[in-house]
Design a protein around this motif. Structure first.
Motif, short mmCIF file in Angstrom:
data_model
loop_
_atom_site.label_atom_id
_atom_site.label_comp_id
_atom_site.label_asym_id
_atom_site.label_seq_id
_atom_site.Cartn_x
_atom_site.Cartn_y
_atom_site.Cartn_z
N CYS A 33 0.83 -1.21 0.00
CA CYS A 33 0.00 0.00 0.00
C CYS A 33 0.86 1.26 0.00
N TYR A 34 2.01 1.20 0.67
CA TYR A 34 2.90 2.36 0.70
C TYR A 34 3.48 2.63 -0.69
N VAL A 35 3.87 1.59 -1.39
CA VAL A 35 4.43 1.77 -2.73
C VAL A 35 3.38 2.31 -3.69
N SER A 103 0.23 2.79 10.63
CA SER A 103 0.75 3.90 9.85
C SER A 103 2.19 3.59 9.48
N THR A 104 2.62 4.12 8.35
CA THR A 104 4.01 3.94 7.93
C THR A 104 4.85 5.08 8.47
N ILE A 186 11.93 -0.14 -2.72
CA ILE A 186 11.78 0.92 -3.71
C ILE A 186 10.75 1.91 -3.21
N ASP A 187 10.82 3.12 -3.71
CA ASP A 187 9.90 4.16 -3.27
C ASP A 187 8.63 4.17 -4.09
N LYS A 188 8.74 3.86 -5.38
CA LYS A 188 7.58 3.84 -6.26
C LYS A 188 7.68 2.68 -7.23
N LEU A 189 6.54 2.14 -7.63
CA LEU A 189 6.54 1.09 -8.61
C LEU A 189 6.87 1.66 -9.99
#
Length: 285
Positions: A33-35, A103-104, A186-189
């Motif tokens: 969900c974070y990504v 929460s992240t 990774i920060d984003k897909l």
């Protein structure tokens, strides 16, 4: 003799034996969900589902993200979405109930008290789980908290988050997956083109390694391995025999089909968004 009464500043008593146990699926779901979070969101929050075991341990087995907006001192939750997701989950597994929220990020933030207050109305003494999705120093810090009220006499002044024991148990396969997740964070897909480019670069690197191995075997620098040789022969034999022009045509056709699907999905997404806005405007009027 007159007696004086002193007002004592004290914390409300909490269960010292309270602890939590979280399943690896919950951690993987939170990281996913974070990504996939919106670009403007710094963190994601969501609901934790599970049950309370006979010994008092909170067993966290599932979770789902809840859309929200955070400002300087305000937090807006999509409560309707939260209730709809809860209803859908309980249709599949009625035994799973709300046990807290997650929460992240590292530790508790300023808006956590507001969110915890909302979940306190959903369930008594909810668990607050924090997951460090940045995996700093190759470690994912995962902590669980409960809220302890600070009162002055009969008047409640504030709430303090108190850390409780958290058990994260994994079988060997889950442990391997978690270790890989920590080392390749990774920060984003990547989008489709970036993913295809990375796959092709990886494929070319593997082909170069095979070329080097075969050349070294032919030149006598490396002892030949019959198992590797048979595997390479079977791999080459499984490839279809296509001319370069036929392969280019097949590749271009597949790319065009893929682009067409992306275009149709984009049109469908736009149409659904427009229909939702029109429906909302009609209800307001």
């Amino acid at each position: 003799m007159a007696t004086t009464e002193n007002t004592v500043l004290q914390f409300s008593q909490s269960s010292n034996s309270l602890s939590a146990k979280v399943h690896p699926l919950v951690i993987f779901n939170i990281c996913d969900c974070y990504v996939r979070r919106p670009d403007q969101a710094d963190r994601v929050i969501g609901t934790l589902l599970g049950s309370v075991l006979p010994d008092g341990t909170v067993d966290i087995r599932n979770s789902y993200a809840v859309p929200h907006n955070e400002f300087s001192d305000q937090v807006a939750l999509d409560i309707d979405y939260h209730h709809n997701m809860l209803s859908s989950h309980q249709k599949v597994n009625p035994k799973e109930v709300i046990v807290g929220w997650y929460s992240t990020g590292m530790g508790v933030t300023g808006g956590s008290a507001l969110i915890h207050e909302f979940y306190s109305r959903e369930v008594s003494n909810p668990i607050h789980l924090t997951v460090d999705t940045g995996f700093k120093n190759g470690e994912g810090t995962i902590k669980a908290y409960i809220s302890v009220n600070l009162s002055l006499g009969d008047r409640q002044l504030a709430a303090q988050f108190q850390e409780i024991p958290l058990d994260l148990r994994m079988v060997e396969a889950e442990r391997l997956g978690f270790d890989i997740l920590k080392t390749t964070s990774i920060d984003k897909l990547p989008n489709d083109l970036e993913g295809m480019e990375a796959s092709m670069e990886r494929l070319l690197a593997l082909i170069d390694d095979i070329y080097k191995y075969v050349d070294n075997v032919v030149e006598g620098h490396v002892e030949p391995d019959n198992t590797i040789g048979r595997f390479l022969a079977e791999t080459v034999a499984s490839l279809p025999k296509l001319s370069p022009s036929a392969f280019d045509k097949l590749m271009n056709d597949n790319v065009q089909d893929h682009l067409l699907l992306l275009y149709l999905s984009s049109i469908t997404r736009t149409q659904l968004g427009l229909a939702e806005k029109l429906n909302t405007a009609a209800q307001i009027l």
